[in-house]
Design an enzyme around this catalytic site. Structure first.
Site, PDB file in Angstrom:
ATOM      1  N   ARG A  99     -35.073 -68.049  33.254  1.00 57.00           N
ATOM      2  CA  ARG A  99     -35.594 -69.361  33.541  1.00 57.00           C
ATOM      3  C   ARG A  99     -37.126 -69.444  33.446  1.00 57.00           C
ATOM      4  O   ARG A  99     -37.791 -70.533  33.044  1.00 57.00           O
ATOM      5  CB  ARG A  99     -34.837 -70.301  34.227  1.00 57.00           C
ATOM      6  CG  ARG A  99     -34.634 -69.904  35.725  1.00 57.00           C
ATOM      7  CD  ARG A  99     -33.413 -70.043  36.296  1.00 57.00           C
ATOM      8  NE  ARG A  99     -32.786 -68.642  36.075  1.00 57.00           N
ATOM      9  CZ  ARG A  99     -31.449 -68.498  35.555  1.00 57.00           C
ATOM     10  NH1 ARG A  99     -30.920 -69.630  35.294  1.00 57.00           N
ATOM     11  NH2 ARG A  99     -30.917 -67.267  35.341  1.00 57.00           N
ATOM     12  N   THR A 100     -37.511 -68.516  34.347  1.00 60.06           N
ATOM     13  CA  THR A 100     -39.039 -68.682  34.547  1.00 60.06           C
ATOM     14  C   THR A 100     -39.991 -68.363  33.209  1.00 60.06           C
ATOM     15  O   THR A 100     -40.883 -69.248  33.056  1.00 60.06           O
ATOM     16  CB  THR A 100     -39.778 -67.877  35.628  1.00 60.06           C
ATOM     17  OG1 THR A 100     -38.713 -67.936  36.803  1.00 60.06           O
ATOM     18  CG2 THR A 100     -41.032 -67.843  36.021  1.00 60.06           C
ATOM     19  N   HIS A 109     -43.106 -66.196  44.812  1.00 64.25           N
ATOM     20  CA  HIS A 109     -42.591 -66.942  43.513  1.00 64.25           C
ATOM     21  C   HIS A 109     -43.069 -68.507  43.780  1.00 64.25           C
ATOM     22  O   HIS A 109     -42.354 -69.336  43.568  1.00 64.25           O
ATOM     23  CB  HIS A 109     -41.207 -67.078  43.469  1.00 64.25           C
ATOM     24  CG  HIS A 109     -40.812 -67.124  41.862  1.00 64.25           C
ATOM     25  ND1 HIS A 109     -41.431 -67.551  40.918  1.00 64.25           N
ATOM     26  CD2 HIS A 109     -39.392 -66.850  41.449  1.00 64.25           C
ATOM     27  CE1 HIS A 109     -40.723 -67.711  39.945  1.00 64.25           C
ATOM     28  NE2 HIS A 109     -39.700 -67.406  40.053  1.00 64.25           N
ATOM     29  N   ARG A 166     -45.015 -62.061  35.812  1.00 64.74           N
ATOM     30  CA  ARG A 166     -43.826 -61.472  36.947  1.00 64.74           C
ATOM     31  C   ARG A 166     -43.984 -59.798  36.493  1.00 64.74           C
ATOM     32  O   ARG A 166     -43.765 -59.218  35.647  1.00 64.74           O
ATOM     33  CB  ARG A 166     -42.689 -62.208  36.089  1.00 64.74           C
ATOM     34  CG  ARG A 166     -41.607 -61.330  37.246  1.00 64.74           C
ATOM     35  CD  ARG A 166     -40.159 -62.130  36.668  1.00 64.74           C
ATOM     36  NE  ARG A 166     -40.135 -63.258  37.215  1.00 64.74           N
ATOM     37  CZ  ARG A 166     -39.027 -63.925  37.736  1.00 64.74           C
ATOM     38  NH1 ARG A 166     -37.992 -63.533  37.324  1.00 64.74           N
ATOM     39  NH2 ARG A 166     -38.958 -65.276  37.993  1.00 64.74           N
ATOM     40  N   LYS A 218     -49.585 -45.536  27.209  1.00 65.93           N
ATOM     41  CA  LYS A 218     -50.552 -44.567  26.893  1.00 65.93           C
ATOM     42  C   LYS A 218     -51.624 -44.123  27.978  1.00 65.93           C
ATOM     43  O   LYS A 218     -52.569 -43.232  27.898  1.00 65.93           O
ATOM     44  CB  LYS A 218     -51.529 -44.956  25.710  1.00 65.93           C
ATOM     45  CG  LYS A 218     -50.619 -45.210  24.419  1.00 65.93           C
ATOM     46  CD  LYS A 218     -51.530 -45.945  23.505  1.00 65.93           C
ATOM     47  CE  LYS A 218     -50.864 -46.712  22.476  1.00 65.93           C
ATOM     48  NZ  LYS A 218     -51.909 -47.631  21.770  1.00 65.93           N
TER      49      LYS A 218
HETATM   50  N1   CP Z   1     -35.262 -68.552  39.350  1.00 61.96           N
HETATM   51  C1   CP Z   1     -35.814 -67.732  38.479  1.00 61.96           C
HETATM   52  O1   CP Z   1     -37.045 -67.163  38.630  1.00 61.96           O
HETATM   53  O2   CP Z   1     -35.076 -67.190  37.571  1.00 61.96           O
HETATM   54  P1   CP Z   1     -35.385 -66.186  36.375  1.00 61.96           P
HETATM   55  O3   CP Z   1     -35.407 -64.913  37.445  1.00 61.96           O
HETATM   56  O4   CP Z   1     -34.314 -66.183  35.367  1.00 61.96           O
HETATM   57  O5   CP Z   1     -36.743 -66.550  35.809  1.00 61.96           O
END
Ligand code: CP
Length: 355
Positions: free
Chosen positions: A87-88, A170, A137, A116
């Site tokens: 989702r993120t 997050h 991420r 590399k």
């Molecule tokens: N809530 C959330 O971060 O979901 P994902 O890990 O699917 O991005």
């Protein structure tokens, strides 16, 4: 349209035992890097929630959707997601597309020149040569902060957005959680004064850690941590709550606190951080929500979850009006649209009548 922020930014390290993130403070623009939730003030949170609502309503009509699509057509985003995400990733990707932005992505590091031997810094600098914002991420904590610090030293810095850094932070999830709480509690005077339970693997769950930090912006909020002893909230977050005089209690007995909660934020066991199957030792039935638990919850309380879920929420409750997680997930896209608009200074061009 205001120019994209290109100002240098001051970096203020924070000394904590666990937190490896760094506060990256915008010097002049109101939002540049999004790394650490602690820099967010109430006025900015209110503005972002208002902006998210405006874009959400605007997108309901074709004309409004076209207005949004014309907002940032010359901007490009790099989506660098080397840790799994559904989702993120998708909400950022679609947020960019809603605004007419183009996106590039790396999701599998084996397709990047990092294999590399290119350093992390050189990779990030390379991304910045081609795009106007980097959304990232990583499995490791502190990487987004590291990228933001690097940006602050180069001639063409671009904003870095932390889309999840290890088990640490997050921040945009916390923003969408605030938006969900704010929307849900609108008839009850907003988030101020509410009792918010957080349940599950609080030790290794970055969403609850970030959300705790944002709570300093709301008056009279009380937190209730419901977790197995071995996965209790970490001392660094509790120290922050103490410092900001945010009351919290801890329990392993969900049933005893459910009737007092205005929201229960459920999280899954973060099994990906297990080293010897620690999660399996937990009796999850004690930290789960199903029909029996809903009977104990107030009629106007809400159930949240950052998703993905495991067995801690029984799908049988999905149809209950208090189950807010699917709306929460969609709110994420609107909040990320709002964040991008704010970073690029395009909010004056969102011309809905005052809400
Ligand atoms: N809530 C959330 O971060 O979901 P994902 O890990 O699917 O991005």
């Amino acid at each position: 349209m205001p120019a994209a922020p290109t100002d240098r930014h001051e970096v203020t390290p924070i000394a904590t035992e666990r937190l490896s993130e760094t506060l990256v403070m915008p010097a002049r623009s109101s939002l540049f890097h999004v790394i650490d939730p602690r820099v967010f003030e109430r006025s900015l949170l209110d503005e972002l929630c208002d902006l998210a609502t405006r874009v959400r309503l605007l997108a309901k009509t074709d004309a409004g959707a076209r207005t949004l699509h014309d907002l940032l057509p010359t901007r490009r985003a790099m989506l660098y997601f080397t840790q799994p995400s559904t989702r993120t990733f998708l909400s950022f990707s679609n947020a960019c597309h809603i605004l007419g932005m183009r996106t590039s992505e790396i999701r599998d590091p084996s397709t990047s020149s990092e294999v590399k031997g290119e350093s992390f810094e050189d990779s990030i600098r390379t991304f910045s040569s081609y795009v106007d914002v980097i959304v990232m991420r990583t499995k490791e904590s502190g990487r987004a902060a590291q990228a933001a610090k690097l940006m602050n030293t180069i001639p063409r810095p671009v904003p870095v957005i932390n889309a999840g850094s290890g088990s640490d932070q997050h921040p945009t999830q916390a923003l969408l959680d605030i938006y969900t709480l704010d929307r849900s509690f609108e008839p009850q005077g907003g988030i101020d004064g509410k009792v918010i339970g957080m349940m599950g693997d609080l030790k290794r769950g970055r969403t609850v850690r970030s959300l705790c930090y944002l709570m300093k912006n709301y008056k009279g909020v009380k937190l209730v941590f419901i977790a197995p002893d071995q996965f209790a909230m970490e001392p660094d977050v509790k120290a922050y709550l103490d410092q900001h005089r945010i009351p919290y209690t801890e329990t392993t007995d969900l049933a005893s606190v459910l009737p007092s909660l205005d929201a229960v934020y459920v999280t899954r066991m973060q099994t990906e951080w297990d080293t010897a199957g620690e999660s399996r030792a937990v009796d999850l039935t004690r930290f789960s929500i199903g029909e029996r638990e809903l009977k104990l919850l107030k009629r106007d309380a809400i159930v949240m979850h950052p998703l993905p879920r495991g067995p801690e929420i029984d799908p049988v409750i999905d149809q209950d009006p208090r189950a807010m997680y699917w709306r929460q997930e969609r709110n994420g896209m609107w909040m990320r649209v709002a964040v991008l608009i704010k970073i690029f200074g395009a909010e004056p061009r969102i011309t809905l009548p005052d809400l």
